[in-house]
Scaffold this motif. Structure first.
Motif, PDB file in Angstrom:
ATOM      1  N   LYS A 136      31.250  34.263   1.354  1.00 39.15           N
ATOM      2  CA  LYS A 136      31.114  35.647   0.906  1.00 39.15           C
ATOM      3  C   LYS A 136      32.326  36.508   1.257  1.00 39.15           C
ATOM      4  N   LEU A 159      21.731  34.875  23.137  1.00 39.58           N
ATOM      5  CA  LEU A 159      22.912  34.301  22.488  1.00 39.58           C
ATOM      6  C   LEU A 159      24.198  34.937  23.017  1.00 39.58           C
ATOM      7  N   TYR A 166      19.476  30.495  12.957  1.00 39.31           N
ATOM      8  CA  TYR A 166      19.133  31.765  12.319  1.00 39.31           C
ATOM      9  C   TYR A 166      20.240  32.297  11.417  1.00 39.31           C
ATOM     10  N   ALA A 201      23.596  34.666  12.443  1.00 38.31           N
ATOM     11  CA  ALA A 201      23.901  34.582  13.879  1.00 38.31           C
ATOM     12  C   ALA A 201      25.407  34.744  14.124  1.00 38.31           C
ATOM     13  N   VAL A 255      27.574  36.384  12.175  1.00 39.67           N
ATOM     14  CA  VAL A 255      27.921  37.778  11.887  1.00 39.67           C
ATOM     15  C   VAL A 255      27.561  38.642  13.101  1.00 39.67           C
ATOM     16  N   PHE A 256      26.377  38.401  13.629  1.00 36.74           N
ATOM     17  CA  PHE A 256      25.903  39.127  14.805  1.00 36.74           C
ATOM     18  C   PHE A 256      26.863  38.932  15.984  1.00 36.74           C
ATOM     19  N   LYS A 263      30.248  40.732  16.091  1.00 38.96           N
ATOM     20  CA  LYS A 263      30.249  42.157  16.435  1.00 38.96           C
ATOM     21  C   LYS A 263      30.232  42.354  17.941  1.00 38.96           C
ATOM     22  N   HIS A 279      21.621  30.430   5.487  1.00 35.41           N
ATOM     23  CA  HIS A 279      22.583  31.404   4.984  1.00 35.41           C
ATOM     24  C   HIS A 279      23.828  30.708   4.463  1.00 35.41           C
ATOM     25  N   LEU A 315      23.944  27.903  -0.973  1.00 35.09           N
ATOM     26  CA  LEU A 315      24.468  29.257  -1.151  1.00 35.09           C
ATOM     27  C   LEU A 315      25.992  29.274  -1.034  1.00 35.09           C
ATOM     28  N   LEU A 341      21.463  36.482   1.578  1.00 36.36           N
ATOM     29  CA  LEU A 341      21.576  36.432   3.033  1.00 36.36           C
ATOM     30  C   LEU A 341      20.898  35.198   3.615  1.00 36.36           C
ATOM     31  N   GLY A 382      24.828  43.411   6.538  1.00 39.99           N
ATOM     32  CA  GLY A 382      25.565  43.091   7.765  1.00 39.99           C
ATOM     33  C   GLY A 382      24.661  42.584   8.869  1.00 39.99           C
ATOM     34  N   PHE A 383      23.428  42.209   8.533  1.00 35.93           N
ATOM     35  CA  PHE A 383      22.453  41.704   9.500  1.00 35.93           C
ATOM     36  C   PHE A 383      22.204  42.698  10.644  1.00 35.93           C
ATOM     37  N   ASP A 384      22.248  43.995  10.346  1.00 34.03           N
ATOM     38  CA  ASP A 384      22.009  45.005  11.378  1.00 34.03           C
ATOM     39  C   ASP A 384      20.501  45.132  11.606  1.00 34.03           C
ATOM     40  N   GLU A 406      19.743  38.164  17.560  1.00 30.65           N
ATOM     41  CA  GLU A 406      19.824  37.634  16.209  1.00 30.65           C
ATOM     42  C   GLU A 406      18.726  38.269  15.345  1.00 30.65           C
ATOM     43  N   GLU A 445      16.697  37.336  13.125  1.00 30.86           N
ATOM     44  CA  GLU A 445      15.408  36.662  12.945  1.00 30.86           C
ATOM     45  C   GLU A 445      14.455  36.888  14.115  1.00 30.86           C
TER      46      GLU A 445
END
Lengths: 311, 419
Positions: free
Chosen positions: A17, A95, A116, A119, A121-122, A125, A139, A177, B201, B271-273, B318, B320
């Motif tokens: 993406k 994590l 998940y 994970a 992307v999370f 940040k 994903h 995907l 997503l 953005g998985f926020d 995460e 989920e």
């Protein structure tokens, strides 16, 4: 090696993406050079000397992990491996804590697989290290899509204009995907085919054709990418039995020979022989499954090398 | 004497003869003493109400605190402070606590804990014992102790027989049952709205169907039992249609919508926020449009915050495994304005209708009545900074943002809050 000035538009590889067409082409071109390297008597280059990479796998993986490890070793990186079960507040360390503990030991890059979606992307940040997504839930699995595109390009000269059918459990697949996004960016036509219960309801909105008849899909395509049935990821039963799945969607030599044309058969592995694909197909000359495995190392070398240039 | 003069303010209160008129309002010792063209004097505190609205205090009928048992999320003090600064003078508290509010003792505890505060608190009792969805809790006993209505909170009542009995039984004492509509088997482990975005997503979708199937079921149950029913936080275009049709054929149904569902779609999750992870999930733009139409044509009676505080440990993980919900008490007004609703409609949906549904009286803004009111400026901007977040939790996607629509004064129970 490609020109040092050529850089990716992203610091991490979290998903197809986020990549531009130029990024993808740069990775594939770089991978071609690395494929030459790993076919030489001396397979190792010093490109990532002094770079430490942690392979963190929160989900079982044999071949992706092995492929990354070999790619890292052939680039002379220092590596550490960490396997853990995914955790939550109720089940121990989070994590971020797990990864920060590893980073405290001065690690530059993280290759992570996680059950998940999002994970990676999370994590991106919250931590400073560069992240390569080695699969996050259903994903993305960007390096798999890149190596698949590389293998198609290797076989046909280019990806643009090719018809690729992705067949099987699309609902639980991260490979599907990433493949759809990558192939579309490179100009291929994509179809998904599988049992109605394993095709996401809204997948057509991504611009792919949807087919539920295996024979029709095979007649349409140049390349059939057979997905693995992800029984471990199905929390409920989406079809009555493997036997019935195999009856409807198993690829065997008889079907392949009835097409009246030669298509290429791919599979991200590990294959369930006799379920989604029979042995005589997997081992046939039309199958490029083992080329995919070889190309996987070259593509992952390219990704790590290019990301290291971004530091 | 404690006197406050609000000058030149537009009064929004259909019960009052001053509705939609600009006037000066004098509040002395908790009572509205005079309305009209008033002069100032030395002993008055004066507020300029130009461009501002004075209406009955807001009432939120879907709020989660953590008392008893989950005080680290929110306690009565912190939650009431957040409510007050958001313009609320009354709240209905969801029974999602540990233990759940499922008997007279928890109801009485909450009533006593909050007595005399600026913000009136009305507990909602569980429909089922332990919120387990198996057998009826002591609804009548809770009603006597002060439970304002009944709901299993964020747990849908899966058993149609139990829901039917709850509707029928509570009718005997004119109790109100609130339904959180979600078919668990269809929603399965859905993490977000099912649609193109969930596909992109790689997340399991929670389809609109899960909500609508349950709305249909509960509408039939209410119709069959000839009971009142209220739907909490409907989120889909289909639900709006179903409720509109049911009302036309005479079913006694009311419903509310959460403020965030009026503004955001599932695109916010790209953005998985996890701050956007709510239940029901954020839906599509056509759902948002239908909800706004439903508010305007009267199908949707009320707007709620669905204030759901969570500690960082439950949100900053995460996607989920992150918990559902956002804190909303301080941001309902800005969101309703952002959705394009007029101040008059906001007052109807945020102050008048929730009390009508719960059969709570509110005194009109007229001279001689106790003051239960809010003063707000729809054009004033403010920054929702950490210092100005009064909740114990910080799970809001709006923190640090500039928001438009500010509460400047709240008055109730002879207590006032001035921003």
């Amino acid at each position: 090696m490609p020109d040092q000035a050529q850089k990716l538009s992203t610091r991490h590889l979290l998903g197809i993406k986020d990549l531009t067409v130029n990024d993808i082409e740069l990775i594939l071109d770089t991978a071609r050079n690395f494929k030459d390297v790993i076919n030489r008597p001396i397979k190792k280059v010093p490109s990532l000397r002094d770079i430490t990479i942690a392979n963190i796998f929160f989900e079982n993986s044999t071949r992706t992990k092995l492929s990354f490890e070999l790619a890292e070793k052939r680039l002379s990186a220092d590596i550490v491996n960490f396997a853990a079960s995914s955790s939550s507040v109720s089940k121990g360390e989070t994590l971020i804590d797990t990864v920060n503990n590893i980073l405290a030991m001065k690690v530059d890059m993280v290759v992570m697989r996680h059950p998940y979606a999002g994970a990676g992307v999370f994590l991106s940040k919250h931590i400073k290290a560069q992240i390569v997504n080695a699969g996050d839930g259903a994903h993305e699995h960007p390096t798999q899509a890149l190596l698949d595109a590389f293998s198609i390009r290797e076989k046909y000269g280019e990806v643009a204009g090719k018809k690729v059918a992705i067949i099987g459990d699309v609902l639980h697949s991260r490979v599907a995907l990433s493949n759809i996004l990558c192939l579309q960016k490179l100009g291929a036509e994509v179809m998904v085919c599988g049992p109605t219960t394993l095709i996401p309801k809204y997948i057509g909105a991504l611009g792919v054709k949807v087919e539920h008849n295996l024979l029709k899909a095979l007649k349409w395509c140049d390349v059939a990418n057979m997905l693995r049935i992800q029984l471990e990821r199905q929390d409920i039963k989406y079809f009555p039995s493997l036997r019935e799945y195999s009856m409807m969607y198993g690829l065997n030599k008889q079907i392949l020979d009835s097409l009246g044309k030669e298509i290429t058969v791919m599979h991200p592995g590990p294959i369930n022989r006799g379920v989604e694909i029979t042995s005589d197909v997997a081992d046939s000359t039309q199958s490029i499954i083992l080329n995919q495995v070889e190309n996987g190392v070259a593509v992952r070398m390219a990704v790590l090398y290019l990301l290291a240039n971004q530091r | 004497m404690n006197k406050l003069l609000i000058q030149n303010v537009t009064i929004l209160d259909k019960q009052s003869e001053h509705h939609n008129k600009v006037a000066d309002v004098l509040i002395a010792d908790g009572v509205i003493s005079e309305i009209g063209k008033l002069g100032t004097s030395e002993d008055l505190k004066v507020l300029d109400g130009t461009g501002q609205y004075l209406s009955p205090g807001f009432f939120d009928m879907n709020v989660n605190f953590g008392e008893p048992g989950l005080e680290t999320k929110e306690d009565i003090e912190s939650g009431s402070l957040a409510a007050m600064t958001g313009g609320f003078t009354g709240l209905a508290l969801m029974p999602n606590t540990q233990p759940p509010v499922h008997s007279k003792s928890e109801v009485a505890y909450l009533v006593n804990r909050s007595k005399g505060n600026l913000v009136d608190i009305f507990p909602l009792g569980s429909i089922s014992r332990d919120r387990e969805g198996k057998e009826l809790a002591e609804l009548y006993d809770m009603e006597l102790a002060g439970a304002i209505a009944f709901t299993d909170g964020d747990r849908p009542v899966n058993d149609a027989g139990l829901m039917s009995r709850a509707l029928l039984y509570s009718k005997g004492f004119d109790g109100l049952v609130m339904s959180y509509a979600e078919d668990k088997n269809i929603a399965a482990n859905g993490q977000m709205n099912e649609g193109v975005n969930s596909t992109l997503l790689g997340m399991k979708g929670n389809p609109a169907l899960a909500e609508e199937l349950m709305v249909i079921r509960d509408l039939y149950l209410a119709e069959y039992n000839d009971s009142r029913i209220h739907f909490s936080t409907i989120s889909t275009a289909g639900s709006v249609d179903l409720i509109r049709q049911a009302r036309q054929r005479g079913v006694r149904v009311t419903c509310d919508v959460a403020a965030h569902h009026l503004v955001f779609t599932d695109e916010m999750l790209s953005g998985f926020d996890s701050n956007y992870k709510v239940k029901p999930p954020l839906r599509s733009s056509s759902d948002v449009e239908a909800l706004l139409v439903g508010l305007k044509d009267g199908t949707i009676d009320a707007i709620v915050s669905q204030h759901t505080p969570h500690e960082k440990e439950f949100k900053d993980v995460e996607f989920e495994i992150a918990s559902n919900g956002i804190i909303g008490l301080q941001t309902v007004l800005p969101l309703a304005l952002k959705a394009g609703l007029s101040p008059e409609l906001i007052v109807e949906k945020l102050a008048v209708n929730p009390r009508k549904i719960l059969k709570l009286e509110i005194l009109p803004i007229c001279a001689g009545n106790d003051a239960n009111c809010v003063l707000f400026d729809p054009n004033a901007e403010w920054i929702y900074s950490n210092e100005f977040n009064f909740s114990r939790s910080a799970n809001s996607p709006f923190l640090q943002q500039t928001l438009k629509g500010k509460v400047t004064m709240v008055f109730n129970n002879s207590k006032k809050f001035l921003s």
